[in-house]
Design a protein around this motif. Structure first.
Motif, PDB file in Angstrom:
ATOM      1  N   PRO A 182      -5.608   3.294 -10.369  1.00 58.43           N
ATOM      2  CA  PRO A 182      -5.739   1.978  -9.732  1.00 58.43           C
ATOM      3  C   PRO A 182      -4.409   1.530  -9.123  1.00 58.43           C
ATOM      4  N   PRO A 183      -4.472   0.683  -8.105  1.00 58.67           N
ATOM      5  CA  PRO A 183      -3.232   0.200  -7.480  1.00 58.67           C
ATOM      6  C   PRO A 183      -2.398  -0.610  -8.456  1.00 58.67           C
ATOM      7  N   ARG A 184      -1.084  -0.360  -8.437  1.00 51.62           N
ATOM      8  CA  ARG A 184      -0.173  -1.115  -9.313  1.00 51.62           C
ATOM      9  C   ARG A 184      -0.018  -2.544  -8.828  1.00 51.62           C
ATOM     10  N   PHE A 185      -0.027  -2.727  -7.512  1.00 55.86           N
ATOM     11  CA  PHE A 185       0.179  -4.052  -6.931  1.00 55.86           C
ATOM     12  C   PHE A 185      -1.061  -4.485  -6.161  1.00 55.86           C
ATOM     13  N   THR A 234       0.829  -1.212   0.000  1.00 54.73           N
ATOM     14  CA  THR A 234       0.000   0.000   0.000  1.00 54.73           C
ATOM     15  C   THR A 234       0.863   1.261   0.000  1.00 54.73           C
ATOM     16  N   THR A 235       2.037   1.199   0.633  1.00 54.79           N
ATOM     17  CA  THR A 235       2.943   2.352   0.586  1.00 54.79           C
ATOM     18  C   THR A 235       3.401   2.618  -0.842  1.00 54.79           C
ATOM     19  N   LEU A 236       3.806   1.557  -1.531  1.00 60.42           N
ATOM     20  CA  LEU A 236       4.262   1.712  -2.913  1.00 60.42           C
ATOM     21  C   LEU A 236       3.130   2.192  -3.822  1.00 60.42           C
ATOM     22  N   ASN A 237       1.940   1.628  -3.658  1.00 58.58           N
ATOM     23  CA  ASN A 237       0.800   2.066  -4.469  1.00 58.58           C
ATOM     24  C   ASN A 237       0.476   3.532  -4.219  1.00 58.58           C
ATOM     25  N   GLY A 238       0.541   3.944  -2.948  1.00 58.21           N
ATOM     26  CA  GLY A 238       0.233   5.332  -2.624  1.00 58.21           C
ATOM     27  C   GLY A 238       1.290   6.300  -3.095  1.00 58.21           C
ATOM     28  N   SER A 239       2.560   5.928  -2.948  1.00 58.50           N
ATOM     29  CA  SER A 239       3.642   6.845  -3.305  1.00 58.50           C
ATOM     30  C   SER A 239       3.789   7.014  -4.807  1.00 58.50           C
ATOM     31  N   THR A 240       3.237   6.094  -5.592  1.00 61.89           N
ATOM     32  CA  THR A 240       3.300   6.224  -7.052  1.00 61.89           C
ATOM     33  C   THR A 240       2.045   6.854  -7.637  1.00 61.89           C
ATOM     34  N   GLN A 241       1.141   7.320  -6.770  1.00 63.64           N
ATOM     35  CA  GLN A 241      -0.020   8.063  -7.274  1.00 63.64           C
ATOM     36  C   GLN A 241       0.470   9.354  -7.934  1.00 63.64           C
ATOM     37  N   PRO A 242      -0.053   9.711  -9.095  1.00 63.63           N
ATOM     38  CA  PRO A 242       0.461  10.889  -9.801  1.00 63.63           C
ATOM     39  C   PRO A 242       0.108  12.218  -9.136  1.00 63.63           C
ATOM     40  N   TYR A 243      -0.995  12.261  -8.390  1.00 64.30           N
ATOM     41  CA  TYR A 243      -1.436  13.533  -7.812  1.00 64.30           C
ATOM     42  C   TYR A 243      -1.621  13.434  -6.287  1.00 64.30           C
ATOM     43  N   CYS A 244      -2.295  12.411  -5.827  1.00 59.67           N
ATOM     44  CA  CYS A 244      -2.567  12.264  -4.391  1.00 59.67           C
ATOM     45  C   CYS A 244      -1.437  11.492  -3.716  1.00 59.67           C
ATOM     46  N   THR A 245      -0.273  12.096  -3.669  1.00 58.01           N
ATOM     47  CA  THR A 245       0.903  11.440  -3.099  1.00 58.01           C
ATOM     48  C   THR A 245       0.780  11.213  -1.593  1.00 58.01           C
ATOM     49  N   PHE A 246      -0.165  11.919  -0.945  1.00 53.06           N
ATOM     50  CA  PHE A 246      -0.370  11.711   0.490  1.00 53.06           C
ATOM     51  C   PHE A 246      -0.821  10.273   0.784  1.00 53.06           C
ATOM     52  N   LEU A 247      -1.285   9.550  -0.226  1.00 52.49           N
ATOM     53  CA  LEU A 247      -1.718   8.173  -0.027  1.00 52.49           C
ATOM     54  C   LEU A 247      -0.554   7.244   0.304  1.00 52.49           C
ATOM     55  N   GLY A 248       0.667   7.702   0.116  1.00 50.20           N
ATOM     56  CA  GLY A 248       1.821   6.886   0.471  1.00 50.20           C
ATOM     57  C   GLY A 248       2.183   6.965   1.937  1.00 50.20           C
ATOM     58  N   LYS A 249       1.532   7.844   2.683  1.00 53.67           N
ATOM     59  CA  LYS A 249       1.815   8.021   4.110  1.00 53.67           C
ATOM     60  C   LYS A 249       0.576   7.682   4.921  1.00 53.67           C
ATOM     61  N   GLY A 272      -3.542   2.868  -1.379  1.00 51.67           N
ATOM     62  CA  GLY A 272      -2.528   3.494  -0.534  1.00 51.67           C
ATOM     63  C   GLY A 272      -2.981   3.369   0.894  1.00 51.67           C
ATOM     64  N   LYS A 273      -2.616   4.332   1.727  1.00 49.73           N
ATOM     65  CA  LYS A 273      -2.998   4.292   3.142  1.00 49.73           C
ATOM     66  C   LYS A 273      -4.397   4.884   3.294  1.00 49.73           C
ATOM     67  N   VAL A 274      -5.398   4.062   2.976  1.00 41.31           N
ATOM     68  CA  VAL A 274      -6.787   4.523   2.977  1.00 41.31           C
ATOM     69  C   VAL A 274      -7.497   4.055   4.242  1.00 41.31           C
ATOM     70  N   THR A 275      -8.693   4.603   4.473  1.00 45.53           N
ATOM     71  CA  THR A 275      -9.583   4.123   5.522  1.00 45.53           C
ATOM     72  C   THR A 275     -10.872   3.642   4.870  1.00 45.53           C
ATOM     73  N   LEU A 276     -11.528   2.706   5.515  1.00 49.36           N
ATOM     74  CA  LEU A 276     -12.793   2.196   4.982  1.00 49.36           C
ATOM     75  C   LEU A 276     -13.804   3.311   4.758  1.00 49.36           C
ATOM     76  N   GLU A 277     -13.852   4.257   5.692  1.00 51.73           N
ATOM     77  CA  GLU A 277     -14.856   5.320   5.611  1.00 51.73           C
ATOM     78  C   GLU A 277     -14.701   6.192   4.371  1.00 51.73           C
ATOM     79  N   ASP A 278     -13.528   6.199   3.783  1.00 46.68           N
ATOM     80  CA  ASP A 278     -13.263   7.092   2.649  1.00 46.68           C
ATOM     81  C   ASP A 278     -13.388   6.402   1.291  1.00 46.68           C
TER      82      ASP A 278
END
Length: 428
Positions: free
Chosen positions: A388-391, A235-250, A367-373
């Motif tokens: 979409p997630p790469r992995f 999920t870290t790798l999927n989030g950090s490779t997002q083109p715009y919402c890079t906060f998903l890697g944290k 990435g680092k998501v929550t169910l509520e979102d």
């Protein structure tokens, strides 16, 4: 319908990168850790003296790398700019402004290390053992109590005994490097030795750390591969490779429950877990419960020792609960995330399967998501703001087997267990 403008996407990326950069020096677990000398002193005392931890201990042994007031101000400024540039109701704005507020609360948590306020802020971020799953349902503390009896019965059986831990840290590094390279061939994932950590293993942004004096068995390696590797690193790798919402890697605290729940669920679905592993997770819930009820470090440690855990395991779990606090203070409640998250994620999976909404499941790995979102992320995915997630782990990448298994779950869960017990008891 046209997609978002390049200017809008550039603004999202710039603001997201600012959030990522602002949180960079905030390292919660490093800031609240207890060092090895506390363990040595505790066992030297015959496990009778409370570890000597206070405000000065954290300030001297784990100094923060940032000014707390300035950091809170930085997140306020980013939050204002998000609202000014993206609006109040924009989905990305809603997500990022909440994350900014969470990180301000995290700063409050670290500022309160060694004080009574620490436990109160921890409860705000990670919840309490007295929380219910749904209105009228049992609490997390009830879950720990209910599962304890079943697991104790299982662990009495010789076949449930854990294998001896004969794999050294160096061997574990070699084995996991080989496995994760096969899973993430182009990601640059590294497995490294570390002699400063208290946990046996921990995932970072593109690495997995193994404590240099830890010992493992084959099942431990299997669990680390899927829990730390497939889920946390994935999920870290999927989030950090997002083109715009890079906060998903944290991962802000709100994502912890979903992340840990997804990791435990993955262990179980891939048959990597064991009753002994689950028993340790349940005892983390029991330890938090006792500490919230007023038990001190020695009392929680003693309880775990009498619950079939070794002194070393009992110390490790008890330390996890009191780190950041004092040895007789309110607990750090993050460890509730494993069992709470498992129940919530499993229920989400059951509902998605029963309603045929399989497209929602890969969103868990964006990435680092929550169910509520997840509904917001579905909207952002449709708009092209997230990709979409790469992995995806194998059981999510190909869901036929998982869907078949889950198809029975709702019906089976509706059966009356007391009646089942009465009907089947003569067969055992």
């Amino acid at each position: 319908m046209s997609g978002p403008s390049p200017q809008y996407l550039a603004q999202v990326r710039e603001l997201s990168d600012r959030v990522v950069e602002a949180q960079r020096p905030i390292r919660v677990l490093d800031s609240i850790k207890w060092h090895r000398d506390l363990r040595e002193a505790f066992f030297a005392s015959g496990c009778r003296e409370l570890p000597r931890v206070d405000v000065d201990y954290y300030r001297e042994r784990n100094p923060l790398d940032f000014d707390t007031a300035a950091k809170r101000g930085e997140f306020r400024e980013i939050e204002r700019d998000i609202a000014r540039l993206l609006g109040q109701l924009n989905p990305v704005s809603v997500l990022m402004r909440r994350i900014c507020r969470e990180y301000r609360t995290v700063v409050d948590l670290l500022e309160a290390r060694g004080t009574p306020e620490f436990g109160l802020v921890s409860r705000d971020l990670y919840g309490s053992a007295s929380d219910v799953f749904h209105a009228g349902d049992p609490t997390l503390a009830d879950l720990g109590t209910a599962m304890e009896d079943t697991l104790v019965n299982l662990l009495r059986h010789d076949s449930m005994a854990e294998e001896e831990k004969t794999i050294t840290a160096e061997q574990a590094v070699e084995m996991l490097n080989e496995r994760l390279l096969a899973v993430f061939p182009d990601a640059g994932i590294r497995v490294l030795l570390n002699d400063q950590m208290t946990a046996d293993a921990a995932a970072g942004s593109d690495y997995l750390k193994i404590r240099s004096d830890a010992r493992f068995n084959q099942l431990d390696i299997d669990v680390l591969e899927v829990h730390e590797g497939w889920v946390h690193l994935g999920t870290t790798l999927n989030g950090s490779t997002q083109p715009y919402c890079t906060f998903l890697g944290k991962g802000p605290p709100s994502s912890t429950t979903t992340q840990e729940g997804l990791a435990v669920l993955t262990e179980i679905l891939t048959l990597r877990s064991s009753p002994a592993r689950l028993y340790k997770l349940v005892n983390r819930v029991r330890a938090v419960t006792l500490a919230e009820e007023g038990a001190n470090f020695v009392e929680v440690f003693d309880y775990l020792c009498t619950n079939n855990l070794s002194p070393q395991e009992s110390y490790s779990i008890t330390t996890r609960v009191f780190r950041g606090s004092t040895a007789d203070g309110r607990p750090f409640t993050k460890d509730l995330a494993y069992m709470r998250g498992f129940v919530q994620t499993f229920n989400f999976l059951r509902l998605a399967m029963s309603e045929g909404k399989l497209d929602s499941l890969p969103l868990l790995f964006l990435g680092k998501v929550t169910l509520e979102d997840l509904k917001l992320y579905r909207l952002l995915l449709d708009e092209g703001v997230v990709t979409p997630p790469r992995f995806l782990p194998p059981h999510f990448a190909q869901m036929k087997g998982l869907a078949t298994w889950m198809s029975f779950s709702r019906f089976i869960a509706s059966l009356n267990f007391d009646q089942l017990q009465a009907d089947y008891s003569g067969l055992l």
